[in-house]
Design a protein around this motif. Structure first.
Motif, PDB file in Angstrom:
ATOM      1  N   ARG A  48       0.886  -1.163  -0.049  1.00  0.00           N
ATOM      2  CA  ARG A  48      -0.087  -0.018   0.069  1.00  0.00           C
ATOM      3  C   ARG A  48       0.654   1.107   0.159  1.00  0.00           C
ATOM      4  NH1 ARG A  48      -2.359  -3.418   3.599  1.00  0.00           N
ATOM      5  NH2 ARG A  48      -4.389  -4.196   2.879  1.00  0.00           N
ATOM      6  N   GLY A  49       2.038   1.222  -0.557  1.00  0.00           N
ATOM      7  CA  GLY A  49       3.070   2.192  -0.389  1.00  0.00           C
ATOM      8  C   GLY A  49       2.896   3.313  -1.432  1.00  0.00           C
ATOM      9  N   SER A  50       1.647   3.536  -2.177  1.00  0.00           N
ATOM     10  CA  SER A  50       1.704   4.221  -3.316  1.00  0.00           C
ATOM     11  C   SER A  50       1.680   5.835  -2.909  1.00  0.00           C
ATOM     12  CB  SER A  50       0.016   4.172  -3.918  1.00  0.00           C
ATOM     13  OG  SER A  50      -0.924   4.563  -2.988  1.00  0.00           O
ATOM     14  N   ASP A  51       1.641   6.253  -1.639  1.00  0.00           N
ATOM     15  CA  ASP A  51       2.027   7.691  -1.482  1.00  0.00           C
ATOM     16  C   ASP A  51       3.384   7.768  -1.924  1.00  0.00           C
ATOM     17  OD1 ASP A  51      -0.750   7.915  -0.349  1.00  0.00           O
ATOM     18  OD2 ASP A  51      -0.122   7.665   1.666  1.00  0.00           O
ATOM     19  N   VAL A  52       4.284   7.165  -1.676  1.00  0.00           N
ATOM     20  CA  VAL A  52       5.669   7.226  -1.928  1.00  0.00           C
ATOM     21  C   VAL A  52       5.795   7.416  -3.366  1.00  0.00           C
ATOM     22  CG1 VAL A  52       7.953   6.095  -1.792  1.00  0.00           C
ATOM     23  CG2 VAL A  52       6.385   6.041   0.162  1.00  0.00           C
ATOM     24  N   ILE A  53       5.274   6.682  -4.010  1.00  0.00           N
ATOM     25  CA  ILE A  53       5.397   6.880  -5.681  1.00  0.00           C
ATOM     26  C   ILE A  53       4.809   8.026  -6.105  1.00  0.00           C
ATOM     27  CG2 ILE A  53       4.478   5.836  -7.994  1.00  0.00           C
ATOM     28  CD1 ILE A  53       4.980   3.070  -6.379  1.00  0.00           C
ATOM     29  N   THR A  54       3.618   8.422  -5.532  1.00  0.00           N
ATOM     30  CA  THR A  54       3.007   9.792  -5.664  1.00  0.00           C
ATOM     31  C   THR A  54       3.985  11.197  -5.674  1.00  0.00           C
ATOM     32  OG1 THR A  54       0.771   8.992  -5.455  1.00  0.00           O
ATOM     33  CG2 THR A  54       1.002  11.668  -5.324  1.00  0.00           C
ATOM     34  N   VAL A  55       4.639  10.906  -4.462  1.00  0.00           N
ATOM     35  CA  VAL A  55       5.744  12.036  -4.204  1.00  0.00           C
ATOM     36  C   VAL A  55       6.700  11.912  -5.266  1.00  0.00           C
ATOM     37  CG1 VAL A  55       7.351  12.967  -2.605  1.00  0.00           C
ATOM     38  CG2 VAL A  55       5.083  12.088  -1.789  1.00  0.00           C
ATOM     39  N   LEU A  56       7.310  10.629  -5.599  1.00  0.00           N
ATOM     40  CA  LEU A  56       8.295  10.467  -6.567  1.00  0.00           C
ATOM     41  C   LEU A  56       7.954  10.976  -8.135  1.00  0.00           C
ATOM     42  CD1 LEU A  56       9.821   6.959  -5.689  1.00  0.00           C
ATOM     43  CD2 LEU A  56      10.677   9.308  -5.016  1.00  0.00           C
ATOM     44  N   ARG A  57       6.595  11.007  -8.185  1.00  0.00           N
ATOM     45  CA  ARG A  57       6.135  11.604  -9.399  1.00  0.00           C
ATOM     46  C   ARG A  57       6.376  12.958  -9.581  1.00  0.00           C
ATOM     47  NH1 ARG A  57       1.675   7.300  -9.830  1.00  0.00           N
ATOM     48  NH2 ARG A  57       2.355   5.981 -11.477  1.00  0.00           N
ATOM     49  N   SER A  58       6.324  13.715  -8.395  1.00  0.00           N
ATOM     50  CA  SER A  58       6.357  15.065  -8.665  1.00  0.00           C
ATOM     51  C   SER A  58       7.701  15.673  -8.342  1.00  0.00           C
ATOM     52  CB  SER A  58       5.362  15.509  -7.278  1.00  0.00           C
ATOM     53  OG  SER A  58       6.408  15.290  -6.160  1.00  0.00           O
ATOM     54  N   ILE A  59       8.668  15.043  -8.494  1.00  0.00           N
ATOM     55  CA  ILE A  59      10.046  15.393  -8.587  1.00  0.00           C
ATOM     56  C   ILE A  59      10.766  15.490 -10.151  1.00  0.00           C
ATOM     57  CG2 ILE A  59      12.250  14.960  -7.534  1.00  0.00           C
ATOM     58  CD1 ILE A  59      11.035  13.548  -5.377  1.00  0.00           C
ATOM     59  N   PRO A  60      10.932  16.307 -10.736  1.00  0.00           N
ATOM     60  CA  PRO A  60      11.186  16.266 -12.061  1.00  0.00           C
ATOM     61  C   PRO A  60      12.449  15.444 -12.419  1.00  0.00           C
ATOM     62  CG  PRO A  60      11.067  18.530 -11.352  1.00  0.00           C
ATOM     63  CD  PRO A  60      10.866  17.877 -10.033  1.00  0.00           C
ATOM     64  N   GLU A  61      13.666  15.340 -11.425  1.00  0.00           N
ATOM     65  CA  GLU A  61      14.855  14.553 -11.587  1.00  0.00           C
ATOM     66  C   GLU A  61      14.573  13.174 -11.450  1.00  0.00           C
ATOM     67  OE1 GLU A  61      15.709  18.803  -9.813  1.00  0.00           O
ATOM     68  OE2 GLU A  61      14.393  17.399  -9.425  1.00  0.00           O
ATOM     69  N   VAL A  62      13.522  12.624 -11.067  1.00  0.00           N
ATOM     70  CA  VAL A  62      13.102  11.229 -10.973  1.00  0.00           C
ATOM     71  C   VAL A  62      12.870  10.961 -12.395  1.00  0.00           C
ATOM     72  CG1 VAL A  62      11.654   9.342 -10.021  1.00  0.00           C
ATOM     73  CG2 VAL A  62      12.759  11.191  -8.342  1.00  0.00           C
ATOM     74  N   VAL A  63      13.932  10.200 -12.887  1.00  0.00           N
ATOM     75  CA  VAL A  63      13.282   9.567 -14.487  1.00  0.00           C
ATOM     76  C   VAL A  63      13.301   8.156 -14.482  1.00  0.00           C
ATOM     77  CG1 VAL A  63      15.013  11.478 -15.288  1.00  0.00           C
ATOM     78  CG2 VAL A  63      16.118   9.040 -14.824  1.00  0.00           C
ATOM     79  N   LEU A  64      13.210   7.493 -13.404  1.00  0.00           N
ATOM     80  CA  LEU A  64      12.785   6.171 -13.401  1.00  0.00           C
ATOM     81  C   LEU A  64      12.411   5.692 -12.086  1.00  0.00           C
ATOM     82  CD1 LEU A  64      14.097   3.087 -14.936  1.00  0.00           C
ATOM     83  CD2 LEU A  64      14.691   3.095 -12.763  1.00  0.00           C
ATOM     84  N   CYS A  65      11.340   4.784 -12.047  1.00  0.00           N
ATOM     85  CA  CYS A  65      11.020   4.317 -10.619  1.00  0.00           C
ATOM     86  C   CYS A  65      10.435   2.816 -11.049  1.00  0.00           C
ATOM     87  CB  CYS A  65       9.970   5.115  -9.946  1.00  0.00           C
ATOM     88  SG  CYS A  65       9.278   4.567  -8.394  1.00  0.00           S
ATOM     89  N   ASP A  66      11.055   1.886 -10.542  1.00  0.00           N
ATOM     90  CA  ASP A  66      10.649   0.435 -10.762  1.00  0.00           C
ATOM     91  C   ASP A  66      10.407  -0.076  -9.349  1.00  0.00           C
ATOM     92  OD1 ASP A  66      10.747   0.768 -13.622  1.00  0.00           O
ATOM     93  OD2 ASP A  66      12.812  -0.172 -13.629  1.00  0.00           O
ATOM     94  N   VAL A  67       9.018  -1.018  -9.281  1.00  0.00           N
ATOM     95  CA  VAL A  67       9.226  -1.811  -8.099  1.00  0.00           C
ATOM     96  C   VAL A  67      10.120  -3.032  -8.386  1.00  0.00           C
ATOM     97  CG1 VAL A  67       7.566  -3.358  -7.060  1.00  0.00           C
ATOM     98  CG2 VAL A  67       6.915  -0.949  -7.672  1.00  0.00           C
ATOM     99  N   VAL A  68      10.860  -3.430  -7.504  1.00  0.00           N
ATOM    100  CA  VAL A  68      11.713  -4.610  -7.291  1.00  0.00           C
ATOM    101  C   VAL A  68      11.733  -5.580  -6.595  1.00  0.00           C
ATOM    102  CG1 VAL A  68      13.320  -3.153  -8.858  1.00  0.00           C
ATOM    103  CG2 VAL A  68      13.773  -3.216  -6.407  1.00  0.00           C
ATOM    104  N   SER A  69      12.033  -6.826  -6.801  1.00  0.00           N
ATOM    105  CA  SER A  69      12.210  -7.620  -5.732  1.00  0.00           C
ATOM    106  C   SER A  69      13.466  -7.688  -5.003  1.00  0.00           C
ATOM    107  CB  SER A  69      12.290  -9.143  -6.572  1.00  0.00           C
ATOM    108  OG  SER A  69      13.147  -9.229  -7.244  1.00  0.00           O
ATOM    109  N   GLY A  70      13.330  -8.436  -4.055  1.00  0.00           N
ATOM    110  CA  GLY A  70      14.686  -8.287  -2.964  1.00  0.00           C
ATOM    111  C   GLY A  70      14.477  -7.367  -1.762  1.00  0.00           C
TER     112      GLY A  70
END
Length: 155
Positions: free
Chosen positions: A80-102
């Protein structure tokens, strides 16, 4: 000239202009919930400060080459950590965000104009409610970079 740090509204303006640099001030104002005049004033300030140069978005202060980093982010609630992704979307310098295993949940690539800007972004991400840990790896060299579909962007 004194440079003021970009606030969240400035970052949203840059993100929208990065998507469509030809967007009118009126349309941009609607997207960031400001008046057209307030958007114009912010854009003019960011132009004076060098964040916007020649109608090209320059994410971060000018004067240094591009700095790239990977941030591995661990969220408290992986599902349920979509709030984190919402903030990341608002940062222009973030060019990639992938959910990963591990051990870590998100792999985030940041491309900024300075180490100081990377640190600001790291501090912003670390302070997001739900983020419990981060690990940062700075890019030393980039040998292969491909556009989606396998076309070579740079090598």
């Amino acid at each position: 000239m004194d440079r003021v740090s970009l606030d969240q509204i400035d970052q949203r303006i840059l993100a929208e202009l990065t998507k469509n640099a030809r967007m009118s001030h009126a349309e941009l104002a609607t997207k960031v919930l400001l008046s057209r005049n307030a958007v114009r004033q912010r854009i003019e300030r960011m132009e004076r400060q060098g964040y916007i140069q020649g109608y090209t978005i320059v994410a971060g202060p000018p004067g240094q080459g591009s700095v790239s980093a990977f941030l591995m982010v661990y969220r408290k609630d992986r599902v349920r950590g979509s709030d984190v992704i919402t903030v990341l979307r608002s940062i222009p310098e973030v060019v990639l965000c992938d959910v990963v295993s591990g051990d870590f949940d998100l792999l985030v690539r940041v491309e900024a104009r300075s180490l100081e800007r990377v640190q600001e972004i790291w501090e912003q991400i670390a302070a997001i409610p739900g983020v419990t840990d981060t690990v940062t790896a700075m890019t030393l060299s980039s040998y292969i970079r491909r556009a989606p579909g396998g076309a070579r962007a740079t090598e």
